[in-house]
Scaffold this motif. Structure first.
Motif, mmCIF file in Angstrom:
data_model
loop_
_atom_site.group_PDB
_atom_site.id
_atom_site.type_symbol
_atom_site.label_atom_id
_atom_site.label_comp_id
_atom_site.label_asym_id
_atom_site.label_seq_id
_atom_site.Cartn_x
_atom_site.Cartn_y
_atom_site.Cartn_z
ATOM 1 N N GLN A 129 0.830 -1.210 0.000
ATOM 2 C CA GLN A 129 0.000 0.000 0.000
ATOM 3 C C GLN A 129 0.864 1.259 0.000
ATOM 4 O OE1 GLN A 129 -2.575 -0.444 3.374
ATOM 5 N NE2 GLN A 129 -3.925 -1.946 2.330
ATOM 6 N N GLN A 144 2.316 1.713 -3.404
ATOM 7 C CA GLN A 144 1.290 2.216 -4.320
ATOM 8 C C GLN A 144 1.051 3.705 -4.073
ATOM 9 O OE1 GLN A 144 -0.080 0.452 -6.827
ATOM 10 N NE2 GLN A 144 -1.064 2.365 -7.494
ATOM 11 N N GLY A 145 1.040 4.075 -2.789
ATOM 12 C CA GLY A 145 0.871 5.499 -2.468
ATOM 13 C C GLY A 145 2.016 6.336 -3.010
ATOM 14 N N ASN A 146 3.234 5.818 -2.924
ATOM 15 C CA ASN A 146 4.394 6.534 -3.471
ATOM 16 C C ASN A 146 4.265 6.685 -4.982
ATOM 17 O OD1 ASN A 146 5.599 6.850 -0.978
ATOM 18 N ND2 ASN A 146 6.735 4.915 -1.115
ATOM 19 N N LEU A 147 3.798 5.615 -5.632
ATOM 20 C CA LEU A 147 3.601 5.706 -7.082
ATOM 21 C C LEU A 147 2.555 6.765 -7.433
ATOM 22 C CD1 LEU A 147 3.703 1.942 -8.111
ATOM 23 C CD2 LEU A 147 5.440 3.706 -8.549
ATOM 24 N N ASP A 148 1.472 6.738 -6.669
ATOM 25 C CA ASP A 148 0.426 7.751 -6.908
ATOM 26 C C ASP A 148 0.968 9.168 -6.689
ATOM 27 O OD1 ASP A 148 -1.284 5.691 -7.470
ATOM 28 O OD2 ASP A 148 -2.222 5.647 -5.463
ATOM 29 N N LEU A 149 1.741 9.334 -5.603
ATOM 30 C CA LEU A 149 2.307 10.657 -5.298
ATOM 31 C C LEU A 149 3.278 11.109 -6.389
ATOM 32 C CD1 LEU A 149 2.573 13.025 -3.333
ATOM 33 C CD2 LEU A 149 4.359 11.718 -2.133
ATOM 34 N N SER A 150 4.087 10.152 -6.860
ATOM 35 C CA SER A 150 5.039 10.497 -7.925
ATOM 36 C C SER A 150 4.319 10.887 -9.201
ATOM 37 C CB SER A 150 5.959 9.299 -8.176
ATOM 38 O OG SER A 150 6.842 9.570 -9.244
ATOM 39 N N SER A 151 3.230 10.116 -9.490
ATOM 40 C CA SER A 151 2.461 10.437 -10.710
ATOM 41 C C SER A 151 1.824 11.814 -10.586
ATOM 42 C CB SER A 151 1.400 9.366 -10.925
ATOM 43 O OG SER A 151 0.597 9.690 -12.051
ATOM 44 N N ARG A 152 1.308 12.164 -9.439
ATOM 45 C CA ARG A 152 0.684 13.466 -9.236
ATOM 46 C C ARG A 152 1.732 14.581 -9.339
ATOM 47 N NH1 ARG A 152 -3.131 12.032 -3.999
ATOM 48 N NH2 ARG A 152 -4.530 10.581 -5.115
ATOM 49 N N GLU A 208 2.501 15.132 -12.874
ATOM 50 C CA GLU A 208 1.390 15.850 -13.524
ATOM 51 C C GLU A 208 1.421 17.341 -13.159
ATOM 52 O OE1 GLU A 208 -2.155 13.870 -12.387
ATOM 53 O OE2 GLU A 208 -1.816 12.127 -13.704
#
Length: 222
Positions: free
Chosen positions: A194, A197-205, A208
Protein backbone atom coordinates in the motif's frame (compact mmCIF):
# COMPACT_ATOMS: atom_id res chain seq x y z
CA UNK A 1 5.93 -116.53 78.33
CA UNK A 2 8.14 -113.44 78.40
CA UNK A 3 9.17 -114.02 74.79
CA UNK A 4 5.54 -114.47 73.75
CA UNK A 5 4.64 -111.27 75.59
CA UNK A 6 7.36 -109.38 73.70
CA UNK A 7 6.14 -110.83 70.41
CA UNK A 8 2.55 -109.73 71.14
CA UNK A 9 3.77 -106.26 72.14
CA UNK A 10 5.80 -105.90 68.93
CA UNK A 11 2.85 -107.05 66.80
CA UNK A 12 0.53 -104.59 68.55
CA UNK A 13 3.06 -101.81 68.00
CA UNK A 14 3.51 -102.71 64.33
CA UNK A 15 -0.19 -103.13 63.55
CA UNK A 16 -0.84 -99.40 62.79
CA UNK A 17 1.93 -99.54 60.18
CA UNK A 18 0.02 -102.07 58.09
CA UNK A 19 -2.67 -100.32 56.05
CA UNK A 20 -3.41 -102.41 52.99
CA UNK A 21 -5.69 -105.49 53.18
CA UNK A 22 -2.97 -107.97 52.22
CA UNK A 23 -0.68 -106.83 55.05
CA UNK A 24 -3.55 -106.94 57.55
CA UNK A 25 -4.41 -110.47 56.40
CA UNK A 26 -0.78 -111.56 56.92
CA UNK A 27 -0.81 -110.01 60.38
CA UNK A 28 -4.05 -111.80 61.28
CA UNK A 29 -2.56 -115.11 60.04
CA UNK A 30 0.51 -114.60 62.25
CA UNK A 31 -1.68 -113.87 65.27
CA UNK A 32 -3.84 -116.93 64.60
CA UNK A 33 -0.83 -119.28 64.24
CA UNK A 34 0.72 -117.71 67.33
CA UNK A 35 -2.48 -118.40 69.29
CA UNK A 36 -2.41 -122.03 68.04
CA UNK A 37 1.20 -122.30 69.13
CA UNK A 38 0.32 -120.94 72.58
CA UNK A 39 -2.43 -123.56 72.92
CA UNK A 40 0.02 -126.28 71.88
CA UNK A 41 2.59 -124.98 74.36
CA UNK A 42 0.00 -125.14 77.16
CA UNK A 43 -0.84 -128.72 76.16
CA UNK A 44 2.85 -129.60 76.16
CA UNK A 45 3.19 -128.28 79.69
CA UNK A 46 0.15 -130.33 80.74
CA UNK A 47 1.58 -133.52 79.21
CA UNK A 48 4.97 -132.82 80.74
CA UNK A 49 3.46 -132.52 84.19
CA UNK A 50 1.11 -135.50 83.81
CA UNK A 51 3.55 -138.18 82.59
CA UNK A 52 6.09 -139.75 84.88
CA UNK A 53 9.64 -138.57 84.55
CA UNK A 54 10.92 -141.77 82.93
CA UNK A 55 7.88 -142.18 80.64
CA UNK A 56 7.68 -139.07 78.46
CA UNK A 57 6.84 -140.79 75.22
CA UNK A 58 3.62 -138.89 74.55
CA UNK A 59 5.23 -135.64 75.54
CA UNK A 60 8.22 -136.18 73.25
CA UNK A 61 5.98 -137.21 70.35
CA UNK A 62 3.89 -134.06 70.80
CA UNK A 63 7.01 -131.89 71.13
CA UNK A 64 8.66 -133.11 67.93
CA UNK A 65 5.42 -133.59 66.08
CA UNK A 66 2.46 -131.26 66.42
CA UNK A 67 4.19 -128.57 68.48
CA UNK A 68 7.13 -128.48 66.08
CA UNK A 69 4.74 -128.02 63.15
CA UNK A 70 3.06 -125.17 64.99
CA UNK A 71 6.44 -123.52 65.60
CA UNK A 72 7.33 -123.90 61.92
CA UNK A 73 3.93 -122.47 60.94
CA UNK A 74 4.51 -119.44 63.19
CA UNK A 75 8.02 -119.01 61.76
CA UNK A 76 6.73 -119.21 58.18
CA UNK A 77 3.95 -116.73 58.92
CA UNK A 78 6.41 -114.32 60.56
CA UNK A 79 8.77 -114.71 57.58
CA UNK A 80 5.92 -113.99 55.15
CA UNK A 81 4.90 -110.94 57.18
CA UNK A 82 8.48 -109.66 57.18
CA UNK A 83 8.80 -110.20 53.44
CA UNK A 84 5.50 -108.44 52.87
CA UNK A 85 6.68 -105.55 55.03
CA UNK A 86 9.96 -105.34 53.07
CA UNK A 87 8.03 -105.38 49.81
CA UNK A 88 5.78 -102.60 51.07
CA UNK A 89 8.81 -100.63 52.24
CA UNK A 90 10.45 -101.08 48.83
CA UNK A 91 7.26 -100.03 47.08
CA UNK A 92 6.96 -97.00 49.34
CA UNK A 93 10.59 -96.10 48.66
CA UNK A 94 10.05 -96.41 44.91
CA UNK A 95 6.90 -94.31 45.15
CA UNK A 96 8.79 -91.70 47.18
CA UNK A 97 11.63 -91.69 44.64
CA UNK A 98 9.17 -91.32 41.76
CA UNK A 99 7.42 -88.50 43.61
CA UNK A 100 10.77 -86.80 44.21
CA UNK A 101 11.77 -87.12 40.56
CA UNK A 102 8.42 -85.84 39.32
CA UNK A 103 8.50 -82.97 41.82
CA UNK A 104 12.04 -82.07 40.77
CA UNK A 105 11.07 -82.17 37.10
CA UNK A 106 8.04 -80.01 37.85
CA UNK A 107 10.16 -77.51 39.79
CA UNK A 108 12.72 -77.36 36.96
CA UNK A 109 9.88 -76.84 34.50
CA UNK A 110 8.39 -74.09 36.65
CA UNK A 111 11.76 -72.38 37.01
CA UNK A 112 12.34 -72.60 33.25
CA UNK A 113 8.83 -71.27 32.58
CA UNK A 114 9.45 -68.45 35.06
CA UNK A 115 12.70 -67.50 33.32
CA UNK A 116 10.99 -67.53 29.91
CA UNK A 117 8.09 -65.48 31.29
CA UNK A 118 10.53 -63.01 32.84
CA UNK A 119 12.41 -62.60 29.56
CA UNK A 120 9.16 -62.17 27.64
CA UNK A 121 7.90 -59.64 30.17
CA UNK A 122 11.19 -57.74 29.96
CA UNK A 123 10.99 -57.64 26.17
CA UNK A 124 7.39 -56.44 26.37
CA UNK A 125 8.36 -53.69 28.82
CA UNK A 126 11.30 -52.70 26.62
CA UNK A 127 9.15 -52.50 23.51
CA UNK A 128 6.41 -50.61 25.33
CA UNK A 129 9.02 -47.99 26.27
CA UNK A 130 11.16 -47.83 23.13
CA UNK A 131 8.33 -47.74 20.59
CA UNK A 132 6.68 -44.52 21.91
CA UNK A 133 10.13 -42.99 22.38
CA UNK A 134 10.98 -43.76 18.75
CA UNK A 135 7.73 -42.11 17.67
CA UNK A 136 8.53 -39.07 19.82
CA UNK A 137 12.05 -38.78 18.40
CA UNK A 138 10.77 -39.03 14.82
CA UNK A 139 8.10 -36.40 15.54
CA UNK A 140 10.66 -34.06 17.11
CA UNK A 141 12.94 -34.43 14.08
CA UNK A 142 10.10 -33.61 11.69
CA UNK A 143 9.22 -30.57 13.77
CA UNK A 144 12.88 -29.52 13.71
CA UNK A 145 12.76 -29.78 9.91
CA UNK A 146 9.80 -27.40 9.86
CA UNK A 147 6.93 -29.90 9.56
CA UNK A 148 4.47 -28.89 12.27
CA UNK A 149 1.63 -30.98 10.87
CA UNK A 150 2.99 -34.29 12.21
CA UNK A 151 0.52 -36.32 14.29
CA UNK A 152 1.79 -37.13 17.79
CA UNK A 153 -0.17 -39.99 19.44
CA UNK A 154 -0.71 -39.78 23.19
CA UNK A 155 -1.97 -42.75 25.20
CA UNK A 156 -1.67 -43.83 28.83
CA UNK A 157 -1.05 -41.97 32.07
CA UNK A 158 2.58 -42.73 32.80
CA UNK A 159 5.64 -40.48 32.52
CA UNK A 160 6.15 -41.41 28.88
CA UNK A 161 2.60 -40.34 28.06
CA UNK A 162 3.25 -37.03 29.86
CA UNK A 163 6.39 -36.55 27.75
CA UNK A 164 4.44 -37.18 24.52
CA UNK A 165 1.71 -34.79 25.69
CA UNK A 166 4.32 -32.11 26.38
CA UNK A 167 5.79 -32.65 22.90
CA UNK A 168 2.32 -32.34 21.38
CA UNK A 169 1.68 -29.14 23.36
CA UNK A 170 4.98 -27.76 22.09
CA UNK A 171 3.92 -28.59 18.54
CA UNK A 172 0.59 -26.80 18.98
CA UNK A 173 2.28 -23.74 20.49
CA UNK A 174 4.90 -23.60 17.72
CA UNK A 175 2.19 -23.90 15.09
CA UNK A 176 0.33 -21.01 16.73
CA UNK A 177 3.50 -18.86 16.85
CA UNK A 178 4.30 -19.61 13.21
CA UNK A 179 0.72 -18.74 12.23
CA UNK A 180 0.95 -15.43 14.13
CA UNK A 181 4.32 -14.61 12.52
CA UNK A 182 2.94 -15.46 9.10
CA UNK A 183 -0.12 -13.32 9.68
CA UNK A 184 2.04 -10.40 10.84
CA UNK A 185 4.35 -10.86 7.85
CA UNK A 186 1.39 -10.79 5.49
CA UNK A 187 0.12 -7.66 7.21
CA UNK A 188 3.52 -5.99 6.85
CA UNK A 189 3.66 -7.04 3.17
CA UNK A 190 0.21 -5.61 2.57
CA UNK A 191 1.14 -2.32 4.26
CA UNK A 192 4.37 -2.14 2.26
CA UNK A 193 2.45 -2.71 -0.96
CA UNK A 194 0.00 0.00 0.00
CA UNK A 195 2.85 2.42 0.81
CA UNK A 196 4.55 1.63 -2.48
CA UNK A 197 1.29 2.22 -4.32
CA UNK A 198 0.87 5.50 -2.47
CA UNK A 199 4.39 6.53 -3.47
CA UNK A 200 3.60 5.71 -7.08
CA UNK A 201 0.43 7.75 -6.91
CA UNK A 202 2.31 10.66 -5.30
CA UNK A 203 5.04 10.50 -7.92
CA UNK A 204 2.46 10.44 -10.71
CA UNK A 205 0.68 13.47 -9.24
CA UNK A 206 3.98 15.30 -8.81
CA UNK A 207 4.84 14.66 -12.45
CA UNK A 208 1.39 15.85 -13.52
CA UNK A 209 1.75 19.04 -11.46
CA UNK A 210 5.21 19.67 -12.88
CA UNK A 211 3.88 19.25 -16.41
CA UNK A 212 1.01 21.63 -15.65
CA UNK A 213 3.45 24.19 -14.27
CA UNK A 214 5.60 23.89 -17.37
CA UNK A 215 2.59 24.41 -19.59
CA UNK A 216 1.52 27.43 -17.49
CA UNK A 217 5.00 28.93 -17.71
CA UNK A 218 5.07 28.41 -21.45
CA UNK A 219 1.72 30.08 -21.82
CA UNK A 220 2.87 33.07 -19.78
CA UNK A 221 5.96 33.44 -21.91
CA UNK A 222 3.85 33.51 -25.02
Amino acid sequence: QKSLGKVHALLAKAKPLFTNPAALADLADVQQKLATYESGLARYKTLLAAEPTLEKRQTVDFLFGELRQQVEAVDAAMTGLAEHKEANAKQAAEATTALYLSSRAMMIGLIFAGVIAGIAFGLWISRSLTRPLAVGVASARRMADGDLSVEIPVSGRDELAELMQALKTTQVNLAAIVADVRANAEGVATASAQIAQGNLDLSSRTEEQASALEQTAASMEE
